[in-house]
Design an enzyme around this catalytic site. Structure first.
Site, PDB file in Angstrom:
ATOM      1  N   HIS A  80       0.850  -1.198   0.000  1.00 19.91           N
ATOM      2  CA  HIS A  80       0.000   0.000   0.000  1.00 19.91           C
ATOM      3  C   HIS A  80       0.876   1.235   0.000  1.00 19.91           C
ATOM      4  O   HIS A  80       1.914   1.270   0.655  1.00 19.91           O
ATOM      5  CB  HIS A  80      -0.984   0.003   1.166  1.00 19.91           C
ATOM      6  N   ASP A  90      -0.401   4.392   0.593  1.00 19.31           N
ATOM      7  CA  ASP A  90      -0.856   5.453   1.500  1.00 19.31           C
ATOM      8  C   ASP A  90      -0.123   5.299   2.832  1.00 19.31           C
ATOM      9  O   ASP A  90       0.482   4.254   3.112  1.00 19.31           O
ATOM     10  CB  ASP A  90      -2.376   5.390   1.713  1.00 19.31           C
ATOM     11  N   ASP A 138       6.456   1.418   6.416  1.00 23.94           N
ATOM     12  CA  ASP A 138       5.025   1.098   6.315  1.00 23.94           C
ATOM     13  C   ASP A 138       4.344   1.994   5.315  1.00 23.94           C
ATOM     14  O   ASP A 138       3.847   3.032   5.672  1.00 23.94           O
ATOM     15  CB  ASP A 138       4.385   1.228   7.700  1.00 23.94           C
ATOM     16  N   GLU A 177      -5.097   1.502   2.610  1.00 25.88           N
ATOM     17  CA  GLU A 177      -4.881   0.492   3.653  1.00 25.88           C
ATOM     18  C   GLU A 177      -5.002   1.089   5.051  1.00 25.88           C
ATOM     19  O   GLU A 177      -5.600   0.479   5.944  1.00 25.88           O
ATOM     20  CB  GLU A 177      -3.509  -0.164   3.478  1.00 25.88           C
ATOM     21  N   GLU A 178      -4.444   2.277   5.237  1.00 24.51           N
ATOM     22  CA  GLU A 178      -4.473   2.898   6.564  1.00 24.51           C
ATOM     23  C   GLU A 178      -5.868   3.409   6.916  1.00 24.51           C
ATOM     24  O   GLU A 178      -6.089   3.927   8.014  1.00 24.51           O
ATOM     25  CB  GLU A 178      -3.449   4.040   6.645  1.00 24.51           C
ATOM     26  N   ASP A 199       4.058  -6.270   4.368  1.00 26.01           N
ATOM     27  CA  ASP A 199       3.464  -5.165   5.124  1.00 26.01           C
ATOM     28  C   ASP A 199       3.428  -5.489   6.612  1.00 26.01           C
ATOM     29  O   ASP A 199       2.525  -5.066   7.318  1.00 26.01           O
ATOM     30  CB  ASP A 199       2.046  -4.876   4.585  1.00 26.01           C
ATOM     31  N   HIS A 223       3.407   3.807  12.167  1.00 23.15           N
ATOM     32  CA  HIS A 223       2.290   4.544  12.795  1.00 23.15           C
ATOM     33  C   HIS A 223       2.762   5.478  13.902  1.00 23.15           C
ATOM     34  O   HIS A 223       1.956   6.159  14.522  1.00 23.15           O
ATOM     35  CB  HIS A 223       1.218   3.597  13.384  1.00 23.15           C
TER      36      HIS A 223
END
Lengths: 483, 483
Positions: free
Chosen positions: B104, B106, B139, B173-174, B202, B452
């Site tokens: 991903h 994003d 990530d 995804e997020e 991921d 994150h």
């Protein structure tokens, strides 16, 4: 002139002057004296001046707008001044008893958008329903101005005022009565030196039909249990099942406090509660109340008791424990998969005679620590008192209550119910302790007046009869042999 | 040419091209593709175009920026378009196996004010610590661009690409992978028709030293217990002791779910859990992990287990129950004397083989109802599932895992640990179910990368070795006899 003759003259004047009394109330209510809204603070002060002007025109003396200094944090404006307390005297005759009347002129916030049927700061005189609607009508501008009308009624009826009256009108009651405690302490031997009794008109009838006198309030000890675990909130996917979760421990500890039938499970509290006396039983039997009224008030059929005496005793004279919530845990809508790192459970115990606050706190803290220890959790637990206020109970057969009961009988033709309240009015205890005198709560409004709510109202009959009771009360009290 | 000779050439190219690879990553990270921030949606789309351009220059074919329609509510802009999924092929040889790689593009929100040492959308190449710092580095922009570098390394080394590669790069995804499920379903027999295996990069190593392959994820069933009492919040002074309080009932019900040692007390769940096999035991024994690492991760000494195997099994292959919080109760600081009228307790159960989600929900709901009934409360109780996602477990010895294990051994000189994760990556199950093929999780970054979080990083060695492993994996997989 006999008392009855005096009352006839005074009551007639009260009836005659009703339009003017309502007019004064309307003018007072027009000032949006919301003490919790800093931007409206000038309005609170304006209302104090309005009252001072009224007192002056009635011939009160020694009128003081007592400043209480700046408001402590949290405040937006660090220089924000507290609204003044309005002190005034009417009469200063050493041969007469002295009655201090307390009231507050600030109000709760109100806006049409909240759902009011009318502009909350414009008094609506509803002729059909015979009620006065507006913010402050019952809490507490209506009852407060009632005392001014008592004086005017005497003046216009040509009846000598039976006591020396002292007013103590504050403007911060809805925001914690900031500063008033200190003022009472300072003035106990000065402005309030000769006070024989204190009368507070800031509560309500239990229901809608029967007048009451209030002789007791429960206290409130507020506790926090803090469970501390990981250093930060964790993801339940990654840490669920391998970490001791503070929220799980908290639920276990809080589960030992009280059962679903309202029975407090903390050992040692029940033993401190004063036994119910025969005389008390009689008081409760007479009171006009039903489980239907409770269900109507809570909007549900969730009463724990069906019998009137049980309901009232558990509301007024037995302790209760409420769990209010949890700080630090997920409180939003939806599904957040968090393990909160630190949670704070909140509960309070309503206290009654003869619960000793310090002893209670010791028992509660030890109980929580003991129950937490049983969990064998690697987290840590701390239980603590974060706020307390003592209960208050007066003798409902003392001179002041007896006078008010007679006054009620004269006006309404019935004996008032003798009630307590489940909540606390801390200033009651302050007056009692600092002035070393008794206090009586003499409500003017009804249980359904909607204080703090929308469409707050005061029935015109309660307003008028309230002024009559206040008047008669002062005469009976003046005549009573004891002080 | 032997595989070893091919690897030598490819790996040499990877080392040579490192500066260019880092440059591509830097350009990708410069685009703040925060999918949860509507105002940044154009940036997410821009990043999709950037990737498409990269794929084009590498000779990928059939490049599609697949639109997924408008984003469902809640959104500020009801016409907000979802970012496209980037589909592309590299090679289309029926004689070769086909590997779908998912990533991903994003990222999570990031701002210097959050506490970053540097601008989060500017890749910092820290030569001293040998790491790449920036939002998305680990990530998932780093691993995602890794696949592009695999292709380029082959091209520049002059080595024939061993498989047909299909990219499926999403931009939501997020924010819950909105729309991707449907796309996978639609393309299962079209774009994804010949896919033999799916590789997702991921996730992360368990720790910081040992490479891992991930073959399992727990599922998550999220529940709510709603206790309904009075029609509105009540004052605990007035109603405390005479009304059944929903919060008291909720605490009692939640107290029956799990104990402080993490043991789920709901009967019938344990019986559904698949027994631990001998082979599993061996896997767990080999894994590099310690209770100290867990304590470091949670920042506390609150682990429920001390033994490595116990910790990992309870994290990955046993169910867990977490209590997340309460909606509707007082959640603020200080002392609010409220009796909440309606409270909603939230808890979730992490599921594992062979827990049947529907059966679990039935057991959970009946448990809550039974425990509530025991309380004999006049309130009402409703327990319900509000969200679920199944567990996923693959055979860690299938062709795909075996190829990745060999590749890891070639690059790092050690067998990778075979790990699971305690959380869920729902898209894994989607690919497996809809494409009817196996899926493997091949992590590039380390357990301490701070996905994150602030100062997200990817070690340069993980980036470079990750590209090498991806390359070798494709060759080993191409050679494996089974599909």
């Amino acid at each position: 002139m006999s008392l009855d003759q005096k009352f006839e003259k005074i009551f007639k004047k009260v009836d005659e002057l009703k339009p003017q009394f309502i007019d004064v109330l309307a003018k007072a209510i027009e000032i949006p004296a919301v003490s919790s809204d800093e931007s409206l603070r000038p309005m609170v002060v304006k209302k104090a001046h309005f009252l001072a002007d009224q007192l002056k025109s009635l011939g009160f003396s020694d009128i003081q707008l007592r400043e209480l200094g700046t408001q402590p944090p949290p405040v937006n404006d660090p220089k924000l001044q507290l609204p003044p307390v309005v002190l005034a005297r009417y009469g200063n005759d050493p041969a007469k008893k002295t009655v201090l009347v307390y009231g507050h002129y600030d109000v709760q916030p109100a806006a049409k958008e909240d759902g009011w049927d009318s502009e909350p700061f414009t008094l609506v005189v509803d002729e059909e329903k015979q009620l006065l609607k507006g913010r402050g009508s019952t809490d507490d501008t209506g009852p407060l101005t009632g005392w001014l009308h008592v004086v005017r009624s005497h003046q216009e009826a040509g009846i000598e005022f039976p006591v020396n009256l002292i007013t103590c009108f504050e403007g911060m009651e809805e925001s914690g009565s900031l500063g008033l405690d200190d003022l009472i302490a300072v003035e106990a031997d000065k402005y309030f030196k000769d006070v024989d009794t204190v009368c507070i008109s800031d509560n309500y009838w239990l229901g809608t039909k029967k007048p009451v006198l209030t002789y007791g309030l429960r206290g409130c000890n507020y506790y926090q249990v803090t469970i501390n675990g990981p250093h930060a909130d964790l993801h339940s996917g990654v840490f669920g099942g391998i970490i001791a979760e503070p929220m799980i421990d908290l639920v276990q500890v809080m589960g030992t406090l009280v059962d679903s039938q309202g029975k407090i499970k903390i050992e040692g509290i029940e033993e401190m509660v004063a036994p119910v006396t025969e005389k008390e039983h009689e008081i409760y039997e007479k009171i006009d109340f039903s489980v239907e009224e409770l269900n109507a008030a809570s909007g549900s059929n969730t009463s724990l008791y069906k019998k009137k005496e049980d309901i009232l005793m558990h509301r007024w004279r037995f302790p209760s424990l409420s769990i209010h919530g949890v700080e630090g845990a997920f409180a939003g809508q939806g599904a957040k998969t968090v393990i909160p790192a630190k949670v704070v459970g909140k509960f309070s115990i309503r206290t009654v005679p003869d619960i000793d606050s310090e002893k209670l706190t010791k028992i509660v803290v030890e109980h929580c620590e003991r129950e937490f220890a049983k969990l064998n959790s690697p987290n840590t637990c701390k239980a603590e008192l974060i706020h307390d206020g003592n209960y208050w109970v007066s003798d409902p057969f003392n001179a002041s209550f007896t006078a008010a009961a007679k006054a009620t009988k004269v006006v309404y033709g019935v004996e008032p119910d003798l009630t307590r309240e489940g909540g606390s009015i801390p200033i009651t205890l302050s007056f009692e302790e600092k002035l070393k005198t008794n206090v009586m709560l003499l409500p003017m409004g009804r249980g359904d007046d909607g204080a703090h709510s929308i469409n707050e109202k005061l029935d015109i009959s309660n307003f008028v009869n309230g002024i009559k009771i206040m008047s008669a009360y002062l005469h009976y009290y003046a005549e009573s042999p004891e002080k």
